[in-house]
Design an enzyme around this catalytic site. Structure first.
Site, PDB file in Angstrom:
ATOM      1  N   SER A  25       0.997  -1.277   0.051  1.00  0.00           N
ATOM      2  CA  SER A  25       0.001   0.079   0.088  1.00  0.00           C
ATOM      3  C   SER A  25       0.928   1.437  -0.045  1.00  0.00           C
ATOM      4  CB  SER A  25      -0.747  -0.012   1.276  1.00  0.00           C
ATOM      5  OG  SER A  25      -1.558   1.134   1.185  1.00  0.00           O
ATOM      6  N   ASN A  73       9.678   8.584   4.100  1.00  0.00           N
ATOM      7  CA  ASN A  73       8.339   9.425   3.762  1.00  0.00           C
ATOM      8  C   ASN A  73       7.333   9.798   4.767  1.00  0.00           C
ATOM      9  OD1 ASN A  73       5.461   8.144   3.377  1.00  0.00           O
ATOM     10  ND2 ASN A  73       7.010   6.342   3.499  1.00  0.00           N
ATOM     11  N   CYS A 134       0.757   3.227  10.097  1.00  0.00           N
ATOM     12  CA  CYS A 134       1.099   4.584   9.652  1.00  0.00           C
ATOM     13  C   CYS A 134       1.687   5.517  10.689  1.00  0.00           C
ATOM     14  CB  CYS A 134       0.200   5.177   8.793  1.00  0.00           C
ATOM     15  SG  CYS A 134       1.029   6.700   8.155  1.00  0.00           S
ATOM     16  N   LYS A 169      -1.955  -5.054   9.156  1.00  0.00           N
ATOM     17  CA  LYS A 169      -0.666  -4.291   8.955  1.00  0.00           C
ATOM     18  C   LYS A 169       0.007  -3.953  10.256  1.00  0.00           C
ATOM     19  CE  LYS A 169       2.081  -2.083   5.411  1.00  0.00           C
ATOM     20  NZ  LYS A 169       1.987  -1.278   4.023  1.00  0.00           N
ATOM     21  N   ILE A 195       5.918  -5.605   7.555  1.00  0.00           N
ATOM     22  CA  ILE A 195       5.662  -4.745   8.613  1.00  0.00           C
ATOM     23  C   ILE A 195       5.555  -3.517   7.856  1.00  0.00           C
ATOM     24  CG2 ILE A 195       7.393  -5.569  10.302  1.00  0.00           C
ATOM     25  CD1 ILE A 195       9.734  -3.947   9.303  1.00  0.00           C
ATOM     26  N   THR A 270       8.888  -0.030  -2.190  1.00  0.00           N
ATOM     27  CA  THR A 270      10.131   1.161  -2.632  1.00  0.00           C
ATOM     28  C   THR A 270      10.688   0.690  -3.687  1.00  0.00           C
ATOM     29  OG1 THR A 270      10.224   1.584  -0.063  1.00  0.00           O
ATOM     30  CG2 THR A 270      11.902   2.300  -1.879  1.00  0.00           C
TER      31      THR A 270
END
Lengths: 306, 261
Positions: A25, A73, A134, A169, A195, A270
């Site tokens: 995601s 990020n 997040c 997640k 992870i 990535t």
């Protein structure tokens, strides 16, 4: 012939994948951004950019900094909201053969459950992934994944209303990821994604400024692979539901490393930024590597670490 | 972009613009031809450096021949530095053409570029072959830039802005010239401070201007959300007004009135 198929779970919420290659995601947009670069239906599954009930503007710029071996990020879950996803994106995804997993983000248990309820009705969505990890948003996000009671609450509420497979997640930014994995399993999760990014920062000694407007961000890329492998290995030994491995995968060998330590499937993140065709190539490269080392069925290789 | 593709490409020419120049002209022969492109679009070029983790960089397309694509690259960071180790025959990877393009010339079209921001105008002036005025500011000597590659129908006026007073001359000239284009359009590419200056002038003088943003990009396809640009409430697509849009897919060219920079 190499049999790459994997099954996540065994009950009515089982998710069957043609191969173990998924996209992570936030690194694959809504899938449609990549249709020029490969057949998104050829991937095991695609996981959409995190979606919330209402549109989110995201964090100010700069949002991404390059660091040794990866990226930092702090995008802040910029997204168009679930209404737009359903009206504009899902109809287009339906026309592909893609197995689609929606990644859900919310500020409250109530909102998580509402999102799950809404997306459960969508035939273009095959599974839900709960983003309780997040690190780049002020509310919600990683707070749910770091607090045992909150995690239990959100997973139980979501799994109660969801009619689809639910993956949770997990964040590595906790004292013991195994404990959180068990809580997710006990509250009805059908699989776990291990992870999310590691919290980190980067600074500039000349301007004396942080390299991200958000100061802190999430670290991804090959530099986190050993951390991810360790998390997947420990979690896979501790739970009986499938674990999806993610963290710095850049080659077919990396994929097999995660499967060796117990992952059922993997997500590519990535590395897709470095080459938009990479997830598609990886499906073929995995078959080639399996042939080379004599693996006939991916599932046979899983969790065979000596 | 429906026509973008990922391809390997062989370097057929790689030369510094002059002795010791930090700017290189690189011509590549993509193994799958790039098609249907227009001036202002870019490609992502992966320098194939041996880093475990290396990201491609975006470059304006300076020209596309029947089987080649030419770029001008100013060596600045760890990826572009790798260019010095490459030579003819080496194979790199690229994807594109990406992004939107500049509007075609109207009766009155003024081009403004700073430094390596000249690159898209090499192709623009050749694509449209019409008389255009081009204001070009540069810090290092003019011989580092592909001015003579621009169409001969273009009137180039160059400004060596290597100190604050000469920079002011360039900025003043931009203002004075833009005033003559109130019914026309201004197209600009260059460093952010220059684009910000032109944007503010465009709003103050109410002139239509398009700016090509030099934003750091990681994926080039709209997925990483790391190159976003803040829009104003006048942004053409109201769903995205007053929020962020990706410079790589919604841009790199934006109407000055529609963005905050």
């Amino acid at each position: 012939m190499v049999d790459c198929r994997v099954q996540l779970g065994s009950d009515s919420f089982m998710l069957s994948l043609e191969n173990p290659i998924m996209t992570a995601s936030g690194t694959f947009g809504y899938g449609l951004e990549f249709t020029n670069y490969g057949d998104i239906g050829s991937l095991g599954a695609i996981v959409l950019k995190g979606i919330s009930l209402r549109p989110r503007v995201g964090n100010p710029m700069p949002r991404i900094a390059e660091v040794e071996g990866g990226l930092l990020n702090a995008v802040g879950l910029q997204n168009y909201g679930v209404e737009y996803l359903i009206s504009h994106i899902l109809p287009q995804l339906q026309d592909t053969r893609a197995t689609v997993i929606a990644n859900l983000y919310a500020n409250s248990v109530h909102e998580f459950a509402e999102l799950a309820r809404i997306l459960s009705e969508e035939s273009a969505i095959h599974a839900l992934e709960l983003n309780v990890s997040c690190p780049n948003v002020r509310e919600g996000g990683v707070l749910f994944g770091q607090n045992k009671a909150m995690l239990a609450d959100v997973v139980s509420h979501v799994t109660r209303v969801s009619k689809k497979h639910v993956s949770v997640k997990l964040t590595p930014n906790v004292t013991d990821i195994v404990e959180m994995a068990r809580i997710a399993e006990d509250n009805g999760a059908n699989s776990l994604t291990c992870i999310n990014t590691l919290q980190g920062m980067a600074v500039d000694i000349y301007s004396k400024k942080p390299k991200l407007a958000n100061i802190y961000g999430g670290l991804s890329g090959p530099c986190i692979k050993p951390v991810a492998l360790q998390c997947v290995h420990r979690v896979a030994q501790a739970v009986s539901i499938p674990v999806i491995g993610v963290g710095g995968i850049c080659s077919a060998q990396d994929v097999l490393e995660f499967i060796l330590v117990g992952a059922y499937a993997v997500q590519i993140g990535t590395a897709t930024f470095m080459n938009p065709t990479f997830p598609f190539q990886l499906v073929d490269e995995l078959v080639t590597l399996c042939k080379e080392i004599g693996i006939e069925r991916i599932e046979e290789f899983r969790n065979t670490l000596l | 972009m429906q026509n973008a593709l990922y391809t390997s490409a062989t370097i057929v020419e790689l030369l510094p613009m002059c002795v010791g120049s930090p700017i290189y002209k690189i011509t590549l022969s993509p193994h799958s031809p790039l098609q249907h492109w227009s001036a202002g679009q870019f490609i992502m070029l992966d320098f194939g450096s041996s880093h475990l983790c290396s990201f491609a960089r975006p470059f304006s397309i300076a020209s596309i021949g029947s089987s080649t694509v030419t770029l001008y690259i100013h060596i600045r960071g760890k990826e572009t530095k790798h260019l010095r180790t490459l030579s003819r025959g080496d194979v790199l990877h690229m994807w594109g053409p990406l992004g939107n393009s500049f509007s075609p010339p109207t009766k009155e079209t003024l081009l403004i570029a700073g430094g390596i921001g000249i690159a898209p105008f090499v192709t623009y002036t050749n694509q449209y072959r019409t008389p255009l005025t081009f204001l070009f500011g540069h810090r290092i000597d003019e011989e580092n830039y592909p001015l003579n590659e621009c169409s001969t129908m273009t009137t180039c006026r160059t400004f060596h802005d290597n100190n604050s007073s000469s920079l002011q001359v360039f900025l003043d000239e931009i203002r004075a010239t833009m005033l003559q284009y109130k019914q026309g359009q201004v197209l600009a590419c260059g460093p952010l401070p220059l684009l910000r200056y032109i944007r503010n002038l465009a709003i103050e003088l109410d002139i239509y201007a398009e700016l090509s943003l030099e934003e750091t990009m990681f994926c080039g396809v709209g997925a990483c959300l790391g190159c976003v640009c803040k829009t104003t409430d006048s942004y053409s697509d109201s769903r995205y007004s007053d929020s962020y849009v990706q410079s790589c897919t919604a841009g790199p060219i934006f109407v000055a009135h529609n963005i905050l920079i």
